[in-house]
Design a protein around this motif. Sequence first.
Motif, PDB file in Angstrom:
ATOM      1  N   GLU A 119      -8.107  12.853   0.533  1.00 43.91           N
ATOM      2  CA  GLU A 119      -7.084  12.342   1.342  1.00 43.91           C
ATOM      3  C   GLU A 119      -7.062  10.427   1.106  1.00 43.91           C
ATOM      4  O   GLU A 119      -5.920  10.066   1.052  1.00 43.91           O
ATOM      5  CB  GLU A 119      -7.367  12.338   2.901  1.00 43.91           C
ATOM      6  N   ARG A 123      -3.794   8.990  -0.624  1.00 42.59           N
ATOM      7  CA  ARG A 123      -2.987   7.558   0.104  1.00 42.59           C
ATOM      8  C   ARG A 123      -2.916   6.486  -1.059  1.00 42.59           C
ATOM      9  O   ARG A 123      -2.025   5.961  -1.300  1.00 42.59           O
ATOM     10  CB  ARG A 123      -3.955   7.114   1.304  1.00 42.59           C
ATOM     11  N   LYS A 126      -0.297   7.439  -3.302  1.00 40.42           N
ATOM     12  CA  LYS A 126       1.279   7.277  -3.040  1.00 40.42           C
ATOM     13  C   LYS A 126       1.628   5.673  -2.923  1.00 40.42           C
ATOM     14  O   LYS A 126       2.612   5.382  -2.989  1.00 40.42           O
ATOM     15  CB  LYS A 126       1.103   7.695  -1.233  1.00 40.42           C
ATOM     16  N   GLU A 127       0.492   4.990  -2.829  1.00 45.21           N
ATOM     17  CA  GLU A 127       0.579   3.407  -2.929  1.00 45.21           C
ATOM     18  C   GLU A 127       1.049   2.832  -4.453  1.00 45.21           C
ATOM     19  O   GLU A 127       1.096   1.683  -4.566  1.00 45.21           O
ATOM     20  CB  GLU A 127      -0.478   2.557  -2.355  1.00 45.21           C
ATOM     21  N   ASP A 385     -10.248   5.678   5.607  1.00 45.67           N
ATOM     22  CA  ASP A 385      -9.876   4.275   5.392  1.00 45.67           C
ATOM     23  C   ASP A 385     -11.007   3.449   4.614  1.00 45.67           C
ATOM     24  O   ASP A 385     -10.687   2.584   3.943  1.00 45.67           O
ATOM     25  CB  ASP A 385      -9.962   3.558   6.847  1.00 45.67           C
ATOM     26  N   CYS A 388     -10.787   4.426   0.996  1.00 47.36           N
ATOM     27  CA  CYS A 388      -9.570   3.790   0.476  1.00 47.36           C
ATOM     28  C   CYS A 388      -9.923   2.192   0.127  1.00 47.36           C
ATOM     29  O   CYS A 388      -9.296   1.682  -0.804  1.00 47.36           O
ATOM     30  CB  CYS A 388      -8.514   3.522   1.505  1.00 47.36           C
TER      31      CYS A 388
END
Length: 400
Positions: A119, A123, A126-127, A385, A388
């Motif tokens: 996940e 993310r 996607k960025e 998070d 990430c």
Amino acid sequence: MESPAVTKFREYIRIKSVHPKPDYDSAVAFLDQYGKDIGLEVHHVEVSGGGYTNIVVIMTWKGKNPNLCSVLLHSHTDVVPVYEDQWKCDAFAAIKDENGDIYGRGTQDMKCVGIQYLEAIRRLKKEGKQFERDIHLTFMPDEEIGGICGIRPFVKTKEFADMNVGFALDEGLAHPENKYSVFYGERGLWWIRIKCEGNPGHGSRFIENTAAEKMRKIVNKMLDFREKEKLRLEANNTCLLGDVTTVNLTKLEGGLAYNIVPADLTVGFDIRIAPTINLKEFENQVATWCKEAGDGVTYSFVQKNDDQTLTPHDKSDPWWNAFSTACEEIGVELSLEVFPAGTDSKLYREAGYPAIGFSPMRNTPILLHDHNEFLNEKIFMEGIDAYCKIIPALANVPEY
């Protein structure tokens, strides 16, 4: 409304990849589709061991510079069995209660981490991010039974060598306080079998020099040592379980009948040795205890791991600097520890690859292999998070 990441996590928990007959086929199919949906390259490596074969799922996110060594995000797909009568719900239903606690075998060990990797990458992709180094994800079978048909044959394959790994992340443990546990090494695992031979005879007599008398001496020596280490742990607030050596009597074998004094008895011990212990001196101590117990007392190893490799964990190391700096940005204190049990990362370290054990679960009781294992959905999402921050930091470590 539930996050799609939590939904995927719960779906993964429902796959019964539990020993002794893990449903690896369903896990592989789930992961294959997951990786493809995110846009990762997905392929399989077949490994053999213990008289059977398994599939290792590998996913790859290509970096800008394929000549640089890669970052490996490792997890395992299998889980340990449960005592169903000790669980308050179905251990494979992934029930979520009103507090957001998700119950299920593997919620902490370690299906959470596998999904958090994916996940976080979803993310980041996607960025529009891309990093310098290749990132590989491995989903490994058989970790819970010692990597027999998993990590042990995998690290010897050409496919693994071709991944050109520079640094690996693997599982850690939850921390009951507001900290993240980070593991830079593991205790050595010794399974010792001690055989005591003595005079047999009728159970009604006082027979001299029996196997039982010798075994008692061995057991006393081992448990006396165990007690000293236990007291050392309890007496020092800065001392953690991975810093001491544990000894546990786990097997007793022997005897023919209640009225026959046995000619031999065997006792087995599970010993987890702190990396600060001199292994040669420790084995010499065991040999001395056996000699002192009497004639006919011998020891052998069922399993003996002598590797004491530790991953560098100071700022001068580029990998540790990247990892720890990212954690500082997250704002959670790190607890640097030696892992008290065993994980796949030990095999990476033995093969010469630095590895850190890390599962971002703070304010959470340690429940791996325990009844009613759970992870709160907020803690789970917080872990995404964290990755990430951590994954980009590692994947952008400059050439050195």
